[in-house]
Design a protein around this motif. Structure first.
Motif, PDB file in Angstrom:
ATOM      1  N   VAL A 198       0.835  -1.203   0.000  1.00 24.20           N
ATOM      2  CA  VAL A 198       0.000   0.000   0.000  1.00 24.20           C
ATOM      3  C   VAL A 198       0.868   1.251   0.000  1.00 24.20           C
ATOM      4  O   VAL A 198       0.622   2.207  -0.762  1.00 24.20           O
ATOM      5  CB  VAL A 198      -0.952   0.004   1.217  1.00 24.20           C
ATOM      6  CG1 VAL A 198      -1.635   1.365   1.359  1.00 24.20           C
ATOM      7  CG2 VAL A 198      -1.999  -1.080   1.070  1.00 24.20           C
ATOM      8  N   LEU A 199       1.917   1.273   0.823  1.00 25.62           N
ATOM      9  CA  LEU A 199       2.809   2.434   0.877  1.00 25.62           C
ATOM     10  C   LEU A 199       3.563   2.625  -0.443  1.00 25.62           C
ATOM     11  O   LEU A 199       3.841   3.751  -0.853  1.00 25.62           O
ATOM     12  CB  LEU A 199       3.790   2.294   2.034  1.00 25.62           C
ATOM     13  CG  LEU A 199       3.185   2.455   3.439  1.00 25.62           C
ATOM     14  CD1 LEU A 199       4.210   2.130   4.510  1.00 25.62           C
ATOM     15  CD2 LEU A 199       2.655   3.873   3.619  1.00 25.62           C
ATOM     16  N   ASP A 200       3.891   1.519  -1.116  1.00 28.85           N
ATOM     17  CA  ASP A 200       4.537   1.624  -2.426  1.00 28.85           C
ATOM     18  C   ASP A 200       3.618   2.304  -3.443  1.00 28.85           C
ATOM     19  O   ASP A 200       4.058   3.133  -4.254  1.00 28.85           O
ATOM     20  CB  ASP A 200       4.933   0.239  -2.935  1.00 28.85           C
ATOM     21  CG  ASP A 200       6.026  -0.405  -2.087  1.00 28.85           C
ATOM     22  OD1 ASP A 200       6.607   0.313  -1.244  1.00 28.85           O
ATOM     23  OD2 ASP A 200       6.274  -1.614  -2.250  1.00 28.85           O
ATOM     24  N   ILE A 201       2.330   1.958  -3.410  1.00 26.24           N
ATOM     25  CA  ILE A 201       1.351   2.589  -4.307  1.00 26.24           C
ATOM     26  C   ILE A 201       1.226   4.071  -3.990  1.00 26.24           C
ATOM     27  O   ILE A 201       1.206   4.916  -4.898  1.00 26.24           O
ATOM     28  CB  ILE A 201      -0.014   1.884  -4.178  1.00 26.24           C
ATOM     29  CG1 ILE A 201       0.058   0.464  -4.742  1.00 26.24           C
ATOM     30  CG2 ILE A 201      -1.104   2.686  -4.891  1.00 26.24           C
ATOM     31  CD1 ILE A 201      -1.187  -0.370  -4.495  1.00 26.24           C
ATOM     32  N   VAL A 202       1.146   4.394  -2.706  1.00 28.98           N
ATOM     33  CA  VAL A 202       1.039   5.793  -2.290  1.00 28.98           C
ATOM     34  C   VAL A 202       2.263   6.581  -2.747  1.00 28.98           C
ATOM     35  O   VAL A 202       2.159   7.698  -3.263  1.00 28.98           O
ATOM     36  CB  VAL A 202       0.875   5.882  -0.757  1.00 28.98           C
ATOM     37  CG1 VAL A 202       0.977   7.337  -0.286  1.00 28.98           C
ATOM     38  CG2 VAL A 202      -0.458   5.287  -0.337  1.00 28.98           C
ATOM     39  N   ALA A 203       3.446   5.990  -2.575  1.00 30.20           N
ATOM     40  CA  ALA A 203       4.691   6.680  -2.934  1.00 30.20           C
ATOM     41  C   ALA A 203       4.750   7.019  -4.415  1.00 30.20           C
ATOM     42  O   ALA A 203       5.196   8.108  -4.800  1.00 30.20           O
ATOM     43  CB  ALA A 203       5.879   5.802  -2.544  1.00 30.20           C
ATOM     44  N   LYS A 204       4.305   6.108  -5.272  1.00 28.79           N
ATOM     45  CA  LYS A 204       4.362   6.355  -6.716  1.00 28.79           C
ATOM     46  C   LYS A 204       3.505   7.547  -7.120  1.00 28.79           C
ATOM     47  O   LYS A 204       3.835   8.276  -8.065  1.00 28.79           O
ATOM     48  CB  LYS A 204       3.923   5.103  -7.467  1.00 28.79           C
ATOM     49  CG  LYS A 204       4.925   3.957  -7.360  1.00 28.79           C
ATOM     50  CD  LYS A 204       4.422   2.695  -8.037  1.00 28.79           C
ATOM     51  CE  LYS A 204       5.425   1.557  -7.850  1.00 28.79           C
ATOM     52  NZ  LYS A 204       4.943   0.271  -8.457  1.00 28.79           N
ATOM     53  N   GLN A 205       2.403   7.766  -6.419  1.00 28.30           N
ATOM     54  CA  GLN A 205       1.546   8.911  -6.723  1.00 28.30           C
ATOM     55  C   GLN A 205       2.085  10.201  -6.097  1.00 28.30           C
ATOM     56  O   GLN A 205       2.037  11.263  -6.719  1.00 28.30           O
ATOM     57  CB  GLN A 205       0.125   8.646  -6.244  1.00 28.30           C
ATOM     58  CG  GLN A 205      -0.560   7.481  -6.928  1.00 28.30           C
ATOM     59  CD  GLN A 205      -0.603   7.636  -8.445  1.00 28.30           C
ATOM     60  OE1 GLN A 205      -0.781   8.743  -8.969  1.00 28.30           O
ATOM     61  NE2 GLN A 205      -0.433   6.528  -9.148  1.00 28.30           N
ATOM     62  N   LEU A 206       2.644  10.103  -4.900  1.00 34.68           N
ATOM     63  CA  LEU A 206       3.175  11.300  -4.243  1.00 34.68           C
ATOM     64  C   LEU A 206       4.474  11.775  -4.893  1.00 34.68           C
ATOM     65  O   LEU A 206       4.841  12.951  -4.773  1.00 34.68           O
ATOM     66  CB  LEU A 206       3.416  11.019  -2.756  1.00 34.68           C
ATOM     67  CG  LEU A 206       2.183  10.675  -1.921  1.00 34.68           C
ATOM     68  CD1 LEU A 206       2.543  10.602  -0.442  1.00 34.68           C
ATOM     69  CD2 LEU A 206       1.065  11.681  -2.145  1.00 34.68           C
ATOM     70  N   ALA A 207       5.182  10.877  -5.559  1.00 31.70           N
ATOM     71  CA  ALA A 207       6.437  11.258  -6.206  1.00 31.70           C
ATOM     72  C   ALA A 207       6.228  12.242  -7.350  1.00 31.70           C
ATOM     73  O   ALA A 207       7.156  12.957  -7.738  1.00 31.70           O
ATOM     74  CB  ALA A 207       7.158  10.009  -6.709  1.00 31.70           C
ATOM     75  N   SER A 208       5.002  12.297  -7.886  1.00 31.48           N
ATOM     76  CA  SER A 208       4.733  13.162  -9.044  1.00 31.48           C
ATOM     77  C   SER A 208       4.336  14.581  -8.653  1.00 31.48           C
ATOM     78  O   SER A 208       4.114  15.418  -9.529  1.00 31.48           O
ATOM     79  CB  SER A 208       3.623  12.540  -9.897  1.00 31.48           C
ATOM     80  OG  SER A 208       2.413  12.444  -9.147  1.00 31.48           O
TER      81      SER A 208
END
Length: 288
Positions: A198-208
């Motif tokens: 879940v945190l990996d999914i969140v990170a990919k969106q926050l990185a943008s």
């Protein structure tokens, strides 16, 4: 009486009574025909009353007063009603010809100047156009996270342990425990596989995006004392573990505004302090 006349050996008989004229009519036959026609019309009206409702009777009335406005066909779209006649499996269908109407014009999509794509979120956010754009951007990030999580079959059973909302501060993401489904291994800061994903999914969106991030760690009220580690230490360690996972998946180190552990001092309002829901990580993506 007949008179006999013997002339030339023949006999002539004369009838004094006149024969009835041939082809004489009977008036009762005409009256009987009119009566049968009237009865047939009467029973037809009774049948229509029994087999139709008020709306259909109005259409039938229009048909007889304005024949070009309606048409009558036999079908099964109207169930027969119980009345004077049992009309069986067949029923009367009354269709009305409606004049063609022009197609409605296609409305243009609403913009941020109007009520917007997400009116409730934007109305709550207040502020000017710039502030509303920030809210919209965070809303789109939230929707992408939700869609990514929903697309993973292995995460379906954990979906109700992830809550997201747009607040006045920004995008708030809360990941919490449930009985037998913890985020971390008991008594440690090591993430369970599902929480890591879940945190990996969140990170990919926050990185943008470039918004600052605050991470909070919380525990329940159950005392935790292993060596010199308390609930304060455990909540801080878990918040920092979440930060490391986000950073490992593309979120820059300079994006983190603060990493905080609150121990058991801030339980979820309305819950028992020992409830597993209080063991949680809160990620706040702040508005710029």
């Amino acid at each position: 009486m007949a008179e006999e006349n013997n002339q030339e050996g023949g006999i002539v008989k004369k009838c004094k009574q006149k024969k009835c004229e041939e082809g004489g009519g009977s008036a009762w036959e005409v009256a009987y025909g009119d009566f049968m026609t009237s009865m047939m019309a009467f029973f037809l009206v009774m049948w229509l009353i029994a087999a139709t409702n008020v709306k259909q009777r109005k259409i039938l009335s229009t048909y007889f007063t304005q024949p070009g406005a309606t048409s009558l066909t036999e079908g099964s779209s109207m169930l027969p009603s119980k009345g004077v006649f049992d009309i069986g499996s067949k029923s009367l269908t009354v269709s009305q010809r409606v004049p063609e109407m022009p197609l409605p014009s296609v409305q243009q999509p609403k913009t941020l100047k109007g009520r917007g794509l997400i009116p409730k979120v934007l109305r709550k956010s207040g502020g000017g156009i710039g502030h509303q754009k920030q809210t919209l951007n965070l809303y789109m990030v939230m929707k992408k996270i939700q869609q990514s999580i929903a697309s993973r079959k292995e995460l379906l059973q954990y979906r109700n342990q992830i809550k997201m909302e747009i607040t006045e501060e920004g995008l708030r993401i809360v990941i919490f425990d449930k009985n037998r489904r913890p985020m971390f291994y008991p008594g440690s800061a090591q993430l369970e596989p599902w929480a890591k994903e879940v945190l990996d999914i969140v990170a990919k969106q926050l990185a943008s995006i470039s918004n600052k991030i605050v991470i909070e760690g919380h525990t329940d009220a159950h005392p935790y004392t292993v060596g010199n580690v308390s609930n304060w230490d455990l909540s801080t360690m878990r918040a920092n573990a979440a930060r490391r996972e986000l950073q490992a998946n593309g979120v820059g180190a300079d994006r983190f505004d603060s990493i905080v552990g609150y121990g058991s001092t801030r339980p979820v309002p309305g819950t028992n302090p020992d409830d597993p829901i209080n063991r949680r990580i809160v990620i706040l993506v702040k508005k710029i």
